[in-house]
Design a protein around this motif. Structure first.
Motif: not given
Length: 306
Positions: A31-35, A42-43, A99-104
């Motif tokens: 759920s953390t990744v999905q959110r 993004i997908h 890139a932001q998702a990778v960082q978070l």
């Protein structure tokens, strides 16, 4: 009310061997990744393809992002990714969002894949390069693997050809260049509509010709009616073009509109194929019923199983 098709698919799922049933992992990690990915529009192929290993990969700080929208311009008969209508316009902010998702998420290893975008002048090669560069700006320690389409298509005046498209990505120095051959030569037509067996081999060969230091990788999805001899022949063909890494997994029919499963290969058969792959010279092997292209992608060495 459950339709007859839904009932048939549920019956098919119940008939699957026990070794194909597993927990998808901790709901909190998923759920953390999905959110985070939904917030950024993004997908990931983990979600779009409903990968059975996504919870495990997320826990290991690995994820596979699906670039350039969720709609493919090809129509492979086994794949669950959306197809059959016009894809979305390219999101030029996607590299930054990824890139932001990778960082978070604190990801240590990222796989970038994409739908086929035959509608774009460079078929999306430049978008791969932009995403790699942007991820490195925010996450310099994160390793990046690419899993690409074949970038085939007639180039218009001034547009890059297939080799140029592949070279663009190779020059960005990914940790690994993956292109899946998916099935054996005899079954490529009905399984991979719009793809060619030898064209896929040529993609891997081109990568090595352009930069022999970059590891190459490919994957097979068994269960379409291939024989053991055909699988071994395909593995030999991959080695003949210098392919270093291999994944082998079981095809599972996502809907009744997709190709039916012809055979469920046993864990023992996957282990046998893993041993053969090692003997043939692959230096990183994952072979098991639930193995997928990016399974344990960030790990070094040779192994098999799930």
């Amino acid at each position: 009310m459950i339709s007859s098709q839904q009932a048939e698919l549920k019956s098919e799922i119940r008939a699957m061997p026990s070794w194909l049933r597993r927990s998808i992992g901790k709901a909190s990690e998923i759920s953390t990744v999905q959110r985070i990915i939904k917030q950024r529009q993004i997908h990931t192929i983990c979600e779009e393809g409903r990968c059975p290993n996504r919870g495990e990969c997320y826990a290991q700080k690995t994820a596979t992002f699906l670039l350039m929208g969720p709609t493919c311009t090809r129509s492979c008969a086994f794949c669950q990714v959306d197809k059959g209508h016009a894809p979305m316009p390219l999101d030029l902010e996607e590299p930054q969002k990824v890139a932001q998702a990778v960082q978070l998420l604190g990801l240590r290893y990222v796989v970038l894949t994409s739908v086929a975008r035959d509608d774009l002048p460079d078929q999306g090669a430049g978008h791969f390069v932009a995403t790699i560069a942007t991820i490195r700006q925010l996450n310099p320690e994160t390793q990046i693997e690419v899993l690409t389409p074949d970038f085939w298509g007639g180039a218009g005046v001034g547009e890059p050809g297939q080799r140029q498209r592949i070279a663009m990505i190779v020059k960005a120095k990914p940790a690994c260049f993956n292109h899946n051959i998916e099935t054996v030569r005899r079954l490529t037509g009905p399984v991979r509509r719009g793809a060619k067996y030898d064209r896929s081999l040529s993609v891997l060969a081109m990568v090595k010709e352009i930069d022999s230091t970059i590891p190459t990788k490919s994957g097979l999805m068994l269960g379409h009616g291939e024989t053991l001899d055909e699988v071994v022949e395909t593995m030999a063909d991959l080695r003949s073009v210098g392919c270093d890494r291999l994944t082998i997994g079981q095809y599972m029919r996502p809907t009744l509109e997709h190709l039916p499963v012809q055979k469920y290969w046993t864990p023992e058969e996957f282990e046998q194929l893993g041993r053969l792959a090692w003997e043939m010279g692959f230096n990183h092997v994952r072979s098991g019923p639930l193995v997928r292209s990016s399974y344990h992608a960030g790990e070094e060495g040779v192994g098999s199983g799930e």
